[in-house]
Design a protein around this motif. Structure first.
Motif, PDB file in Angstrom:
ATOM      1  N   MET A 121     -13.912 -23.195 -54.304  1.00 16.23           N
ATOM      2  CA  MET A 121     -14.500 -23.802 -53.321  1.00 16.23           C
ATOM      3  C   MET A 121     -15.781 -24.468 -53.636  1.00 16.23           C
ATOM      4  O   MET A 121     -16.597 -23.819 -54.546  1.00 16.23           O
ATOM      5  CB  MET A 121     -14.815 -22.761 -52.409  1.00 16.23           C
ATOM      6  N   PRO A 122     -16.327 -25.591 -53.009  1.00 15.99           N
ATOM      7  CA  PRO A 122     -17.409 -26.281 -53.407  1.00 15.99           C
ATOM      8  C   PRO A 122     -18.756 -25.446 -52.922  1.00 15.99           C
ATOM      9  O   PRO A 122     -18.530 -24.805 -51.834  1.00 15.99           O
ATOM     10  CB  PRO A 122     -17.370 -27.476 -52.649  1.00 15.99           C
ATOM     11  N   ALA A 123     -19.763 -25.354 -53.408  1.00 13.98           N
ATOM     12  CA  ALA A 123     -20.806 -24.532 -53.046  1.00 13.98           C
ATOM     13  C   ALA A 123     -21.154 -24.852 -51.540  1.00 13.98           C
ATOM     14  O   ALA A 123     -21.822 -24.171 -50.735  1.00 13.98           O
ATOM     15  CB  ALA A 123     -22.095 -24.712 -53.999  1.00 13.98           C
ATOM     16  N   GLN A 171     -16.139 -15.372 -63.336  1.00 13.52           N
ATOM     17  CA  GLN A 171     -16.002 -16.600 -63.721  1.00 13.52           C
ATOM     18  C   GLN A 171     -16.999 -17.619 -63.245  1.00 13.52           C
ATOM     19  O   GLN A 171     -17.223 -17.788 -61.880  1.00 13.52           O
ATOM     20  CB  GLN A 171     -14.865 -16.985 -62.905  1.00 13.52           C
ATOM     21  N   PRO A 172     -17.878 -17.920 -64.378  1.00 13.66           N
ATOM     22  CA  PRO A 172     -19.080 -18.545 -63.605  1.00 13.66           C
ATOM     23  C   PRO A 172     -18.740 -20.073 -62.936  1.00 13.66           C
ATOM     24  O   PRO A 172     -17.809 -20.720 -63.228  1.00 13.66           O
ATOM     25  CB  PRO A 172     -19.733 -18.976 -65.180  1.00 13.66           C
ATOM     26  N   ASP A 173     -19.551 -20.456 -61.756  1.00 12.25           N
ATOM     27  CA  ASP A 173     -19.526 -21.647 -61.172  1.00 12.25           C
ATOM     28  C   ASP A 173     -19.897 -22.767 -62.309  1.00 12.25           C
ATOM     29  O   ASP A 173     -20.945 -22.625 -62.634  1.00 12.25           O
ATOM     30  CB  ASP A 173     -20.197 -21.442 -59.901  1.00 12.25           C
ATOM     31  N   LYS A 174     -18.842 -23.920 -62.315  1.00 16.60           N
ATOM     32  CA  LYS A 174     -19.146 -24.925 -63.023  1.00 16.60           C
ATOM     33  C   LYS A 174     -20.500 -25.507 -62.676  1.00 16.60           C
ATOM     34  O   LYS A 174     -21.060 -26.169 -63.413  1.00 16.60           O
ATOM     35  CB  LYS A 174     -17.981 -25.894 -63.160  1.00 16.60           C
ATOM     36  N   ASP A 206      -6.861 -29.693 -55.188  1.00 21.90           N
ATOM     37  CA  ASP A 206      -8.287 -30.221 -55.050  1.00 21.90           C
ATOM     38  C   ASP A 206      -8.640 -30.084 -53.362  1.00 21.90           C
ATOM     39  O   ASP A 206      -7.967 -30.872 -52.565  1.00 21.90           O
ATOM     40  CB  ASP A 206      -8.448 -31.599 -55.423  1.00 21.90           C
ATOM     41  N   ILE A 207      -9.406 -29.249 -53.091  1.00 19.09           N
ATOM     42  CA  ILE A 207      -9.546 -28.770 -51.462  1.00 19.09           C
ATOM     43  C   ILE A 207     -10.265 -30.143 -50.938  1.00 19.09           C
ATOM     44  O   ILE A 207     -10.288 -30.257 -49.734  1.00 19.09           O
ATOM     45  CB  ILE A 207     -10.195 -27.586 -51.417  1.00 19.09           C
ATOM     46  N   GLY A 239     -20.926 -16.545 -59.755  1.00 21.09           N
ATOM     47  CA  GLY A 239     -19.510 -16.692 -59.947  1.00 21.09           C
ATOM     48  C   GLY A 239     -18.993 -17.863 -59.098  1.00 21.09           C
ATOM     49  O   GLY A 239     -19.532 -18.632 -58.565  1.00 21.09           O
ATOM     50  N   THR A 240     -17.629 -17.667 -59.024  1.00 21.77           N
ATOM     51  CA  THR A 240     -16.832 -18.925 -58.431  1.00 21.77           C
ATOM     52  C   THR A 240     -16.016 -18.099 -57.103  1.00 21.77           C
ATOM     53  O   THR A 240     -15.520 -17.319 -57.239  1.00 21.77           O
ATOM     54  CB  THR A 240     -15.780 -19.314 -59.487  1.00 21.77           C
TER      55      THR A 240
END
Length: 224
Positions: free
Chosen positions: A125-127, A101-104, A223-224, A110-111
């Protein structure tokens, strides 16, 4: 989740009950390829079967840390999927990595997700929360080359005699693996300055149920 597993000062040792791990590789004996002038040459090391598990890239490991806020930690990997699970402040948190699942914000990666079972929710999770964490880095110390030379000894901890295999790397860091019979129950990483990081092993297995990497059906995104 912190990449380290806690530190303990010398002689402050905690032990935990450990059961025979399911290694998934049988009980075949292995030998190292140490030089012929090494007195331990061709003597099988106990750590070798665990090296094989981590080198395979498919494993499940349950450990107990020395951090009272972290408790037991489960780490698992299979292909491009990863899991880190820990209990903190009475709540179990899971971090899942899905390489499919690619990170947007970074399509080449991945994500990561955080999953909270108690409330049946999950969130990407935010990068900047993940930083440079790499599960492979967390376990690379267990996937050492099989031709490393270890010193064998015994130590008594809390009245129990354990077999020990020790190795010193080129930077002067010592790793000591403790075995109850052939079962790995503990490892100590000792820096040249004498600081000790201890890990207690509850389970190490080469058999992984792929379902542990999936977000359960019915969990809602938040939304974390």
């Amino acid at each position: 989740y912190r990449g380290d597993v806690g530190t303990t000062a010398p002689n402050q040792i905690t032990t935990y009950p450990v059961s025979e791990p399911s290694t998934g590789i049988g009980n075949e004996s292995t030998t190292n390829s140490a030089p012929e002038n090494n007195p331990n040459a061709l003597v099988p090391y106990r750590i070798e079967k665990y090296e094989k598990i981590f080198k395979s890239g498919t494993y499940l490991m349950e450990i107990t840390t020395n951090d009272p806020d972290l408790g037991e930690v489960v780490m698992a990997m299979s292909g491009n999927k990863m899991l880190v699970e820990a209990s903190m402040e009475g709540m179990t948190l899971k971090m899942l990595y899905d390489g499919d699942q690619p990170d947007k914000n970074n399509p080449d990666m991945g994500t990561w997700y955080i999953v909270i079972d108690q409330i049946k929710k999950y969130s990407p999770m935010p990068a900047d929360m993940i930083g440079e964490m790499n599960v492979e880095e967390l376990t690379k110390g267990f996937a050492t080359e099989s031709n490393n030379i270890y010193t064998k000894s015994t130590e008594t901890i809390n009245g129990e005699q354990l077999e020990v295999e020790s190795n010193v790397d080129e930077n002067g860091n010592t790793t000591k693996y403790y075995f109850k019979g052939d079962v790995l129950v503990r490892s100590d990483s000792i820096s040249p300055s004498g600081e000790i990081s201890t890990t207690e092993f509850q389970e190490i297995s080469g058999n992984v149920d792929e379902s542990i990497f999936a977000i359960p059906d019915g969990y809602a995104e938040f939304d974390i």
